[in-house]
Design an enzyme around this catalytic site. Structure first.
Site, mmCIF file in Angstrom:
data_model
loop_
_atom_site.group_PDB
_atom_site.id
_atom_site.type_symbol
_atom_site.label_atom_id
_atom_site.label_comp_id
_atom_site.label_asym_id
_atom_site.label_seq_id
_atom_site.Cartn_x
_atom_site.Cartn_y
_atom_site.Cartn_z
ATOM 1 N N CYS A 128 39.318 35.278 43.320
ATOM 2 C CA CYS A 128 40.073 34.016 43.342
ATOM 3 C C CYS A 128 41.040 33.905 42.157
ATOM 4 O O CYS A 128 42.228 33.606 42.320
ATOM 5 C CB CYS A 128 39.123 32.825 43.340
ATOM 6 N N HIS A 235 40.458 26.610 39.753
ATOM 7 C CA HIS A 235 40.500 27.497 38.581
ATOM 8 C C HIS A 235 41.848 27.336 37.877
ATOM 9 O O HIS A 235 42.868 27.101 38.523
ATOM 10 C CB HIS A 235 40.379 28.958 39.018
HETATM 11 C C1 2RA Z 1 33.801 33.050 40.158
HETATM 12 N N1 2RA Z 1 35.669 34.492 40.721
HETATM 13 O O1 2RA Z 1 34.638 32.197 39.889
HETATM 14 C C2 2RA Z 1 34.228 34.375 40.754
HETATM 15 C C3 2RA Z 1 33.695 34.549 42.153
HETATM 16 N N2 2RA Z 1 34.111 33.535 43.034
HETATM 17 O O2 2RA Z 1 32.578 32.901 39.995
#
Ligand code: 2RA
Length: 330
Positions: A128, A235
């Protein structure tokens, strides 16, 4: 119309596959839902029809499936993706199991759509935090050349699934941790996935290696520090970038504003910059805090935010499936 199989149908990403296929009116003919034995018999609604979840078994792929969407962890992908592939099914896998195999394309449709033509039955969806980062990096690499990138990530707990959300919610009232090695509430944890002997985590190595593979540029010098933060969805990534050529900041803005999938939010005088609370539930990659890094020649800082469950996983997967149909690569 295509027949779709979903492996990991009851998980957060699996359920978002269905939601996003409905939203995008993806042409589903037959739908088969697979999960572990503990979810067998559950029903999930798709386009006003109830579908029964079946236990994933080796003969699951004897069904007339055209595309199988996997989001059930690396071990399941390692075991079952080859079985599906042998049956002539095209697998789009969200795990890291196959991402760095030379024969498996790693695709972000806005960045390297042509890679779809190289697939040999398994296609990997990138990590991601990588997906949201390579989208603004692509136009910068094409126009100016990327010399070096330093990633610092701020990753929400939904990246760890239900367990991450539970640690945050339960930890708000009293110190609590089950999924993570430490409490995440009112804290940040510089530890995502396992530590390696070189002091990096697997998540950091994913960002470094996947970025090079997707941009088809092994010369870029990249380092990364990935951090879990007490945010539910979305994120954020700080990217410090050294370009090969000088630039005008106004041209950088124009380049990013005109690239598919990007929305530039950058007006500090009015407190306008990307934040997870605005990215949640959306598919755009939001870029802001765009500014020259005066400590470097041709240095640039940008801030990148996206919904890690949607664009970072489920939407990117469905976009790859759409690419398969468009390029008739089924
Ligand atoms: C996380 N990128 O954010 C890793 C897996 N989704 O934990």
């Amino acid at each position: 119309m295509v027949n779709i199989g979903i492996v990991g149908a009851t998980g957060m990403v699996g359920r978002n596959f269905l939601k996003i296929m409905e939203e995008r009116n993806f042409p589903v003919n037959k739908l088969y839902l697979f999960a572990s034995s503990k979810s067998k018999g559950k029903t999930i609604n798709f386009k006003n029809k109830e579908y029964i979840v079946e236990e994933l078994k080796e003969d699951s792929f004897d069904k007339p499936i055209d595309i199988a969407l996997f989001s059930a962890g690396g071990n399941i992908s390692k075991k079952f993706a080859p079985i599906a592939k042998e049956k002539g099914i095209v697998v789009i896998d969200n795990s890291s199991a196959w991402r760095m195999e030379e024969w498996v394309p790693l695709i972000v449709p806005e960045v390297n759509p042509e890679a779809i033509n190289k697939h040999k039955g398994i296609i990997s969806n990138p990590n991601c935090s990588t997906i949201q980062s390579v989208i603004p990096l692509k136009p910068l690499d094409d126009e100016y050349g990327l010399k070096r990138v330093v990633f610092s990530t701020y990753q929400s707990v939904s990246g760890s699934g239900i367990g991450g959300l539970k640690d945050l919610e339960k930890g708000l009232n009293k110190p609590f941790h089950e999924k993570y090695p430490h409490p995440i509430a009112f804290n940040v944890i510089p530890h995502i996935d396992d530590f390696l002997d070189n002091g990096y985590t697997k998540e950091e190595i994913k960002m470094i290696e996947e970025t090079k593979k997707i941009l088809e540029n092994n010369d870029i010098k990249i380092t990364a520090t990935t951090v879990r933060v007490p945010v539910k969805y979305g994120h954020a990534v700080s990217a410090n970038i050294e370009l090969k050529k000088d630039f005008e900041l106004k041209d950088i803005f124009k380049l990013l504003e005109n690239f598919p999938g990007i929305e530039v939010l950058d007006d500090p005088t009015n407190n306008i910059y990307p934040m997870p609370i605005m990215a949640e539930g959306k598919d755009k990659v939001y870029v802001g805090r765009i500014r020259r890094d005066f400590s470097l020649e041709n240095g640039l800082n940008i801030w990148i935010v996206a919904d890690n469950i949607r664009k970072g996983a489920a939407t990117n997967t469905i976009q790859i499936a759409e690419l398969l149909l468009k390029n008739r690569r089924l």
